[in-house]
Design an enzyme around this catalytic site. Structure first.
Site, PDB file in Angstrom:
ATOM      1  N   CYS A 239       0.800  -1.230   0.000  1.00 49.04           N
ATOM      2  CA  CYS A 239       0.000   0.000   0.000  1.00 49.04           C
ATOM      3  C   CYS A 239       0.831   1.277   0.000  1.00 49.04           C
ATOM      4  O   CYS A 239       0.291   2.359  -0.225  1.00 49.04           O
ATOM      5  CB  CYS A 239      -0.937   0.003   1.216  1.00 49.04           C
ATOM      6  N   HIS A 318      12.528   1.568   4.988  1.00 51.61           N
ATOM      7  CA  HIS A 318      12.329   0.144   4.702  1.00 51.61           C
ATOM      8  C   HIS A 318      12.848  -0.683   5.876  1.00 51.61           C
ATOM      9  O   HIS A 318      14.006  -0.573   6.259  1.00 51.61           O
ATOM     10  CB  HIS A 318      13.075  -0.234   3.429  1.00 51.61           C
ATOM     11  N   HIS A 402      -2.251  19.885   6.225  1.00 53.21           N
ATOM     12  CA  HIS A 402      -3.197  18.805   5.914  1.00 53.21           C
ATOM     13  C   HIS A 402      -2.472  17.473   5.961  1.00 53.21           C
ATOM     14  O   HIS A 402      -1.295  17.371   5.588  1.00 53.21           O
ATOM     15  CB  HIS A 402      -3.823  19.024   4.529  1.00 53.21           C
ATOM     16  N   HIS A 406      -2.694   7.036   5.050  1.00 56.85           N
ATOM     17  CA  HIS A 406      -3.226   5.878   4.320  1.00 56.85           C
ATOM     18  C   HIS A 406      -4.405   5.252   5.057  1.00 56.85           C
ATOM     19  O   HIS A 406      -4.292   4.897   6.235  1.00 56.85           O
ATOM     20  CB  HIS A 406      -2.122   4.848   4.115  1.00 56.85           C
ATOM     21  N   HIS A 435     -14.442   5.286   4.914  1.00 57.18           N
ATOM     22  CA  HIS A 435     -15.883   5.063   4.970  1.00 57.18           C
ATOM     23  C   HIS A 435     -16.500   4.982   3.575  1.00 57.18           C
ATOM     24  O   HIS A 435     -17.307   4.089   3.295  1.00 57.18           O
ATOM     25  CB  HIS A 435     -16.545   6.193   5.762  1.00 57.18           C
ATOM     26  N   ASN A 439     -10.422   0.548   1.835  1.00 56.61           N
ATOM     27  CA  ASN A 439      -8.974   0.567   1.663  1.00 56.61           C
ATOM     28  C   ASN A 439      -8.674   0.313   0.189  1.00 56.61           C
ATOM     29  O   ASN A 439      -8.733  -0.815  -0.283  1.00 56.61           O
ATOM     30  CB  ASN A 439      -8.333  -0.507   2.547  1.00 56.61           C
TER      31      ASN A 439
END
Length: 507
Positions: A239, A318, A402, A406, A435, A439
């Site tokens: 992701c 990582h 802002h 994720h 919502h 995902n």
């Protein structure tokens, strides 16, 4: 990356009680040093700019008589003139050749699937039961996940999953990929008036579906992109791959002048639905939904006037060297040979460690000097004098206007809100994206940015922090600066529903 609410079913933990660790209590000094290394690496630019400013100020104070006297002195000192001119030319050349090109985000587009692909909870559960693949324990597990997930009733699943029994196939997976990628790209090209032949760089990321020919080749074929295009296809990176794709496109734009780069971020569900009864592999079924985004980047100075944002920083962390981190999101077969993605019970703790690494490196790049001094001094004092001393927690709200966190799951958003001491409005875009769309993997950060734009909140010079987690395990951040008061583009994914948000999420 996904997460799920805390609950237990048949002795299996849906989401373990260990939440994100208080990572700001255990900051590793080497990552702070790494952040300062980034600053030092641009020291030449930082030194030249104030020096040039001082010279300009001094020159502006000279009167005509001073200039005449200076000219007379230079006429009789040719060696000094030559040396000075050489230094100026050399310094200017070094500065121009070494400074990175500005990368502009001209526009982006998020795909909104057709309404007939929506999967309200009752239909999701009914279809899960009618497939005959899940036992009662697994069905109850999925029901509880859905109820606590933070997802709404209007998220989308691919067409193949709407049949009874489902019809996952290579053809259906290609169809899903085409609908998402081409849908986003068609809208992007229409909004920007950029011709497909003008694209010089193409980066596509999709973690679980990597056919031959590749997804990037499908786009080249569809839009008849030019033969010398620099195309890349990133797979298996989870992701957080959307930020990785942006970073790759940025590096390519540094090498190729006057170029456009397109980044396409998506995930494919059709062939990756899990039809078994292993609880840790059922969670993705309940959270992941159809979605994708296409982003147009440019290094052309002429595009600055119409671009929405400028890329300021990309920081990638990582943790794959650690075995637990490497296996915490893992595609495998269960005991009866059914393939799915397993989520480890250590997932949230590992995510916390990756986040700690990332923000500690990012901090020196974005935080005000006052915050950096407070953070660094208390950190050194803790290391040298008192191991139990609490370090100063930097206020990232002073660095960013802002936040696009994720939308991997409700628990992730909850814990980042708590640990970074954010306000509800700062995580509103993430909660509402989860919502409305679920995902959507690496593209979720773009749906969140589109939400913020649709609410009319982004003003000129505002800074946006996109942060994503992914398998491997990785935590990646991108920082953007708004070049103007940003309005939503045509056919925004929130166009027909923004008036309904925010909604209250049931606990």
């Amino acid at each position: 990356m996904s997460s799920s609410p805390t609950n237990k079913t048949d002795g299996v933990q849906i989401h373990q009680t260990r939440i994100l660790p208080d990572f700001l209590q255990s900051v590793n000094l080497k990552y702070v040093k790494l952040g300062y290394h980034y600053v030092v690496s641009h020291l030449l630019t930082l030194c030249l700019v104030p020096l040039m400013t001082m010279v300009t100020v001094q020159a502006s104070q000279l009167n005509p008589n001073d200039i005449h006297q200076l000219w007379l002195q230079l006429q009789y000192n040719l060696v000094s003139v030559v040396i000075f001119s050489t230094i100026v030319v050399f310094g200017s050349t070094v500065y121009i050749m070494t400074r990175p090109r500005s990368i502009y985000l001209v526009d982006y587009s998020c795909y909104r699937p057709p309404s007939h692909l929506q999967a309200p909870f009752h239909r999701f559960m009914e279809h899960s039961k009618l497939t005959g693949d899940f036992d009662e324990s697994s069905l109850e597990f999925q029901r509880k996940i859905l109820e606590r997930s933070g997802l709404g009733e209007e998220t989308y699943v691919p067409e193949a999953m709407h049949f009874i029994p489902p019809r996952p196939s290579m053809a259906k997976a290609r169809e899903e990929a085409e609908q998402v990628m081409f849908g986003a790209l068609d809208n992007l090209f229409a909004n920007t008036n950029v011709k497909a032949k003008d694209i010089g760089i193409l980066v596509v990321n999709c973690s679980l579906f990597n056919p031959t020919p590749s997804l990037s080749a499908m786009i080249v074929n569809k839009y008849k992109l030019r033969g010398n295009i620099k195309s890349f296809n990133l797979g298996g990176m989870g992701c957080s791959a959307g930020v990785i794709a942006i970073d790759l496109a940025k590096d390519m734009l540094q090498l190729h002048r006057n170029s456009y780069a397109v980044v396409v971020s998506t995930e494919n569900i059709t062939q990756n639905w899990y039809f078994g009864n292993k609880k840790s592999m059922l969670i993705p079924n309940c959270l992941f939904r159809v979605g994708g985004a296409a982003v147009l980047l440019s290094n052309k100075a002429s595009d600055k006037q119409r671009a929405k944002y400028k890329l300021v920083h990309v920081v990638r962390s990582h943790c794959g060297a650690d075995d637990k981190a490497f296996r915490c999101v893992y595609q495998e077969q269960d005991d009866v040979g059914k393939t799915g993605v397993s989520l480890s019970k250590d997932l949230m703790a590992i995510a916390g460690g990756a986040l700690k690494t990332n923000i500690t490196t990012l901090g020196p790049l974005v935080l005000p000097i006052s915050e950096q001094l407070l953070f660094f001094s208390t950190l050194v004092a803790k290391k040298l004098f008192n191991a139990k001393m609490k370090p100063y927690i930097p206020d990232f709200k002073l660095a960013f206007d802002h936040f696009c966190i994720h939308a991997g799951g409700r628990a992730v958003i909850d814990e980042l809100e708590k640990n970074l001491q954010l306000l509800p409005v700062h995580v509103e875009a993430s909660r509402m994206t989860l919502h409305r769309f679920g995902n959507t993997s690496s593209s979720s950060i773009w749906y969140e940015l589109a939400y913020t734009e649709a609410k009319g909140r982004i003003r000129k010079r505002n800074r946006v922090w996109q942060i994503a987690f992914g398998s491997g395990f990785k935590c990646n951040s991108a920082v953007w600066e708004a070049l103007r008061n940003v309005k939503p583009s045509a056919n925004s994914p929130w166009e027909d529903c923004i008036h309904k948000y925010p909604v209250q999420i049931v606990a």
